[in-house]
Write a protein that holds these residues in place. Structure first.
Motif, PDB file in Angstrom:
ATOM      1  N   ALA A  62      11.601  -8.889   1.291  1.00  0.00           N
ATOM      2  CA  ALA A  62      11.715 -10.268   1.772  1.00  0.00           C
ATOM      3  C   ALA A  62      11.409 -10.349   3.269  1.00  0.00           C
ATOM      4  O   ALA A  62      10.768 -11.303   3.730  1.00  0.00           O
ATOM      5  CB  ALA A  62      13.116 -10.810   1.482  1.00  0.00           C
ATOM      6  N   ARG A  63      11.877  -9.345   4.026  1.00  0.00           N
ATOM      7  CA  ARG A  63      11.559  -9.329   5.455  1.00  0.00           C
ATOM      8  C   ARG A  63      10.057  -9.246   5.677  1.00  0.00           C
ATOM      9  O   ARG A  63       9.505  -9.936   6.545  1.00  0.00           O
ATOM     10  CB  ARG A  63      12.243  -8.118   6.114  1.00  0.00           C
ATOM     11  CG  ARG A  63      11.957  -8.000   7.606  1.00  0.00           C
ATOM     12  CD  ARG A  63      12.043  -6.567   8.077  1.00  0.00           C
ATOM     13  NE  ARG A  63      11.108  -5.707   7.386  1.00  0.00           N
ATOM     14  CZ  ARG A  63       9.810  -5.648   7.652  1.00  0.00           C
ATOM     15  NH1 ARG A  63       9.271  -6.431   8.581  1.00  0.00           N
ATOM     16  NH2 ARG A  63       9.024  -4.830   6.964  1.00  0.00           N
ATOM     17  N   GLN A  64       9.379  -8.433   4.874  1.00  0.00           N
ATOM     18  CA  GLN A  64       7.934  -8.307   5.029  1.00  0.00           C
ATOM     19  C   GLN A  64       7.230  -9.612   4.674  1.00  0.00           C
ATOM     20  O   GLN A  64       6.249  -9.994   5.327  1.00  0.00           O
ATOM     21  CB  GLN A  64       7.413  -7.167   4.153  1.00  0.00           C
ATOM     22  CG  GLN A  64       5.912  -6.967   4.205  1.00  0.00           C
ATOM     23  CD  GLN A  64       5.403  -6.662   5.601  1.00  0.00           C
ATOM     24  OE1 GLN A  64       6.156  -6.162   6.430  1.00  0.00           O
ATOM     25  NE2 GLN A  64       4.154  -6.979   5.873  1.00  0.00           N
ATOM     26  N   LEU A 144       8.128  -0.962   5.308  1.00  0.00           N
ATOM     27  CA  LEU A 144       8.533  -1.150   3.913  1.00  0.00           C
ATOM     28  C   LEU A 144       8.323   0.132   3.114  1.00  0.00           C
ATOM     29  O   LEU A 144       9.194   0.538   2.330  1.00  0.00           O
ATOM     30  CB  LEU A 144       7.730  -2.299   3.298  1.00  0.00           C
ATOM     31  CG  LEU A 144       7.933  -2.547   1.799  1.00  0.00           C
ATOM     32  CD1 LEU A 144       9.392  -2.832   1.486  1.00  0.00           C
ATOM     33  CD2 LEU A 144       7.050  -3.703   1.329  1.00  0.00           C
ATOM     34  N   ARG A 145       7.186   0.797   3.321  1.00  0.00           N
ATOM     35  CA  ARG A 145       6.933   2.069   2.640  1.00  0.00           C
ATOM     36  C   ARG A 145       7.990   3.106   3.011  1.00  0.00           C
ATOM     37  O   ARG A 145       8.448   3.894   2.166  1.00  0.00           O
ATOM     38  CB  ARG A 145       5.551   2.602   3.005  1.00  0.00           C
ATOM     39  CG  ARG A 145       4.383   1.909   2.329  1.00  0.00           C
ATOM     40  CD  ARG A 145       3.079   2.587   2.715  1.00  0.00           C
ATOM     41  NE  ARG A 145       3.133   4.010   2.401  1.00  0.00           N
ATOM     42  CZ  ARG A 145       2.549   4.959   3.118  1.00  0.00           C
ATOM     43  NH1 ARG A 145       1.878   4.656   4.221  1.00  0.00           N
ATOM     44  NH2 ARG A 145       2.622   6.225   2.755  1.00  0.00           N
ATOM     45  N   LEU A 433       6.528  10.240  -1.063  1.00  0.00           N
ATOM     46  CA  LEU A 433       7.543   9.927  -2.060  1.00  0.00           C
ATOM     47  C   LEU A 433       7.431   8.443  -2.410  1.00  0.00           C
ATOM     48  O   LEU A 433       8.165   7.603  -1.892  1.00  0.00           O
ATOM     49  CB  LEU A 433       8.942  10.263  -1.538  1.00  0.00           C
ATOM     50  CG  LEU A 433      10.092  10.085  -2.534  1.00  0.00           C
ATOM     51  CD1 LEU A 433       9.875  10.962  -3.758  1.00  0.00           C
ATOM     52  CD2 LEU A 433      11.423  10.405  -1.878  1.00  0.00           C
ATOM     53  N   ASP A 434       6.502   8.120  -3.279  1.00  0.00           N
ATOM     54  CA  ASP A 434       6.271   6.720  -3.642  1.00  0.00           C
ATOM     55  C   ASP A 434       5.984   6.615  -5.131  1.00  0.00           C
ATOM     56  O   ASP A 434       5.837   7.621  -5.838  1.00  0.00           O
ATOM     57  CB  ASP A 434       5.116   6.131  -2.829  1.00  0.00           C
ATOM     58  CG  ASP A 434       3.856   6.990  -2.886  1.00  0.00           C
ATOM     59  OD1 ASP A 434       3.452   7.369  -3.999  1.00  0.00           O
ATOM     60  OD2 ASP A 434       3.277   7.280  -1.819  1.00  0.00           O
ATOM     61  N   VAL A 435       5.906   5.385  -5.599  1.00  0.00           N
ATOM     62  CA  VAL A 435       5.719   5.121  -7.025  1.00  0.00           C
ATOM     63  C   VAL A 435       4.404   5.702  -7.524  1.00  0.00           C
ATOM     64  O   VAL A 435       4.333   6.284  -8.616  1.00  0.00           O
ATOM     65  CB  VAL A 435       5.779   3.602  -7.277  1.00  0.00           C
ATOM     66  CG1 VAL A 435       5.355   3.277  -8.700  1.00  0.00           C
ATOM     67  CG2 VAL A 435       7.181   3.082  -7.027  1.00  0.00           C
ATOM     68  N   GLN A 446       3.070  -4.886  -4.422  1.00  0.00           N
ATOM     69  CA  GLN A 446       1.881  -5.026  -3.585  1.00  0.00           C
ATOM     70  C   GLN A 446       2.134  -6.079  -2.499  1.00  0.00           C
ATOM     71  O   GLN A 446       2.024  -7.280  -2.757  1.00  0.00           O
ATOM     72  CB  GLN A 446       0.677  -5.446  -4.448  1.00  0.00           C
ATOM     73  CG  GLN A 446       0.313  -4.470  -5.553  1.00  0.00           C
ATOM     74  CD  GLN A 446      -0.314  -3.198  -5.014  1.00  0.00           C
ATOM     75  OE1 GLN A 446      -0.729  -3.141  -3.858  1.00  0.00           O
ATOM     76  NE2 GLN A 446      -0.379  -2.178  -5.846  1.00  0.00           N
ATOM     77  N   PRO A 447       2.475  -5.664  -1.277  1.00  0.00           N
ATOM     78  CA  PRO A 447       2.723  -6.656  -0.219  1.00  0.00           C
ATOM     79  C   PRO A 447       1.474  -7.433   0.151  1.00  0.00           C
ATOM     80  O   PRO A 447       1.573  -8.551   0.684  1.00  0.00           O
ATOM     81  CB  PRO A 447       3.232  -5.803   0.952  1.00  0.00           C
ATOM     82  CG  PRO A 447       2.716  -4.426   0.685  1.00  0.00           C
ATOM     83  CD  PRO A 447       2.682  -4.290  -0.802  1.00  0.00           C
ATOM     84  N   GLU A 448       0.290  -6.867  -0.116  1.00  0.00           N
ATOM     85  CA  GLU A 448      -0.951  -7.578   0.219  1.00  0.00           C
ATOM     86  C   GLU A 448      -1.102  -8.856  -0.589  1.00  0.00           C
ATOM     87  O   GLU A 448      -1.733  -9.813  -0.127  1.00  0.00           O
ATOM     88  CB  GLU A 448      -2.159  -6.670  -0.039  1.00  0.00           C
ATOM     89  CG  GLU A 448      -2.191  -5.395   0.782  1.00  0.00           C
ATOM     90  CD  GLU A 448      -1.405  -4.273   0.123  1.00  0.00           C
ATOM     91  OE1 GLU A 448      -0.785  -4.532  -0.949  1.00  0.00           O
ATOM     92  OE2 GLU A 448      -1.397  -3.150   0.662  1.00  0.00           O
ATOM     93  N   LEU A 449      -0.530  -8.891  -1.769  1.00  0.00           N
ATOM     94  CA  LEU A 449      -0.664 -10.075  -2.619  1.00  0.00           C
ATOM     95  C   LEU A 449      -0.054 -11.304  -1.942  1.00  0.00           C
ATOM     96  O   LEU A 449      -0.690 -12.358  -1.853  1.00  0.00           O
ATOM     97  CB  LEU A 449       0.004  -9.820  -3.971  1.00  0.00           C
ATOM     98  CG  LEU A 449      -0.016 -10.989  -4.966  1.00  0.00           C
ATOM     99  CD1 LEU A 449      -1.447 -11.372  -5.307  1.00  0.00           C
ATOM    100  CD2 LEU A 449       0.764 -10.627  -6.233  1.00  0.00           C
ATOM    101  N   HIS A 450       1.160 -11.184  -1.460  1.00  0.00           N
ATOM    102  CA  HIS A 450       1.799 -12.308  -0.785  1.00  0.00           C
ATOM    103  C   HIS A 450       1.061 -12.665   0.495  1.00  0.00           C
ATOM    104  O   HIS A 450       0.908 -13.845   0.835  1.00  0.00           O
ATOM    105  CB  HIS A 450       3.259 -11.972  -0.474  1.00  0.00           C
ATOM    106  CG  HIS A 450       3.983 -13.053   0.263  1.00  0.00           C
ATOM    107  ND1 HIS A 450       4.030 -13.130   1.646  1.00  0.00           N
ATOM    108  CD2 HIS A 450       4.672 -14.135  -0.189  1.00  0.00           C
ATOM    109  CE1 HIS A 450       4.723 -14.183   2.012  1.00  0.00           C
ATOM    110  NE2 HIS A 450       5.124 -14.816   0.918  1.00  0.00           N
TER     111      HIS A 450
END
Length: 467
Positions: A62-64, A144-145, A433-435, A446-450
């Motif tokens: 949400a912060r991002q 965020l990552r 260490l990510d999905v 995907q933060p790019e979508l927003h």
């Protein structure tokens, strides 16, 4: 990875004295003492739940999304500003004319107008604002990552702690059961005159110690369950043994260090912060440059003339305005110097983050290798042979042997736990260490979508999610 520990009892042991074999393998199956059958949950499934529901991670998302809004706000500087105005009221007028006559009237004046202002040049302030906002978005994505990595590591740690603590509880329960049998056997031998009261006292003392150790293990298990629920989002069910993630780690320490320098989100985020600070210098300097704008307006005024000579007035105008700053008391100069110092600080922070990331990788690498050695050493243990018949070994020898066996089980349980956690910690230190790397069965956020949904939005109060 499950390893059994075998205990071979000696000749002449009392009935029930034989330690239950394979306790670790049984305990690490994650049988959490539930009375009803439940579906087993693996570590990847627990990580998926944490990724989807963890409040810290969702708050960071949400912060991002809020940071994304900085870009359309900056882009608004390129667009015209349109203002509509409307005014109305009551007005009493009494005019004394040159011939000494009085003219009076009650008016209801009202005015309506529309003004359009377009900035033509503002010292490149708008373009620099846009660049700062875009770098802030990129820095926020890396933050965020980084939080995602921390949450996934916390989830893996919580998962393994629950499994290990339950195995420790089962081991301590086995220990208490054996100590009770030793105590009963010692009492029978005391009545038969084979041992002294000292032997009985020693057996009772070890049983009390075993009960205390069991209580400590149960408390640790209860705490680890609560932490699991906090991180994962729900209490632990039936957990399945997990394996290290060595296959995802570079084969050499040098390669791991090189990876973290170029890929770790903390390093990338700090580099974007340097970009923000560098562009902020130009943003501060823009206050020293001239600005130019054009303004067009139309208006209509009715009964607004107190001389009563005009009933209505219609106006239309186009005005150009040029502002050249000459002296502002030193504000812009101070802001420019300040921005330069902040940029210098950001570059130093970047070097610090790189150094910290390098140190974290080295520490995690050494720790991960150390857990491999510790696990191999504990796996080599196959049990302790105890002989208590015919005076071959005394009661204290049997009690010490049982304590050795219990300690060995505990070490092996903790070594298995540390082995898995260390591999996840190293993967996090590297920055992977990510999905996507873990290939978790969940859609990746995907933060790019927003960002693309709001970047060019000219209007609208609702968020893309409909809030």
């Amino acid at each position: 990875m499950v390893v059994g520990v075998e205990s071979r009892a000696g000749f002449g042991e009392p009935p029930g004295f034989r330690a239950r074999g394979n306790w670790l393998g049984l305990a690490m199956l994650g049988l959490l003492g539930m009375t009803s059958p439940v579906l087993a949950e693996t570590l990847p499934e627990a990580l998926v739940k944490a990724y989807q529901t963890n409040p810290q991670l969702n708050a960071e998302r949400a912060r991002q999304r809020g940071t994304d809004e900085n870009v359309p706000q900056a882009l608004a500087g390129y667009r015209p500003q349109i203002v509509a105005s409307l005014g109305a009221g009551l007005q009493a007028v009494r005019n004394l004319l040159p011939d000494n006559t009085v003219q009076s009237a009650g008016l209801t004046p009202w005015t309506i107008g529309l003004t359009v202002t377009q900035v033509l040049f503002n010292g490149n302030k708008t373009s620099n604002n846009v660049r700062v906002a875009e770098f802030q978005v990129k820095s926020g994505r890396e933050a965020l990552r980084n939080v995602e990595q921390g949450v996934l590591l916390d989830a893996a740690t919580a998962y393994m702690n629950v499994m290990a603590n339950y195995a420790l509880v089962e081991s301590q329960r086995s220990n208490v059961q054996v100590l009770r049998e030793i105590q009963a056997t010692t009492k029978r031998r005391l009545n038969a005159g084979d041992v002294t009261p000292t032997d009985t006292a020693q057996a009772e003392s070890r049983l009390s110690r075993g009960l205390a150790d069991l209580n400590v293990a149960e408390v640790a298990l209860a705490i680890s369950k609560e932490i699991y629920a906090q991180v994962i989002g729900e209490p632990p069910a039936q957990l399945v043994p997990a394996s290290p993630v060595d296959r995802l780690i570079p084969v050499t320490e040098a390669a791991a260090i090189d990876t973290t320098i170029h890929e770790h989100p903390a390093v990338l985020g700090a580099s974007y912060d340097v970009d923000v600070a560098t562009v902020s210098i130009k943003l501060a300097e823009s206050s020293l440059l001239p600005s130019m704008s054009v303004q067009g307006s139309v208006s209509r005024s009715v009964q607004s003339d107190p001389t009563l000579s005009t009933m209505a007035t219609d106006q239309a105008s186009v005005m150009g305005q040029l502002n050249v700053p000459i002296y502002d008391g030193g504000t812009a100069s101070s802001q420019t110097r300040q921005a330069k110092e902040v940029a210098s600080q950001s570059r130093m922070v970047l070097e610090k983050v790189r150094s910290q990331s390098r140190t974290a990788v080295v520490s995690a690498w050494v720790a991960n290798e150390g857990t491999k050695i510790a696990l191999k050493a504990d796996i080599a243990l196959q049990g302790v042979r105890r002989e208590a018949n015919g005076g071959q070994r005394t009661t204290i020898d049997v009690l010490n042997a049982q304590q050795e066996l219990t300690n060995a089980r505990s070490r092996l349980i903790l070594a298995q736990r540390d082995r898995v956690i260390a591999s996840y910690t190293l993967l996090s230190a590297i920055g992977r260490l990510d999905v996507h790397t873990l290939n978790l069965d969940t859609p990746e956020y995907q933060p790019e979508l927003h960002y693309h949904q709001v970047r060019d939005a000219w209007h609208g109060l609702r968020t893309p999610s409909g809030k």
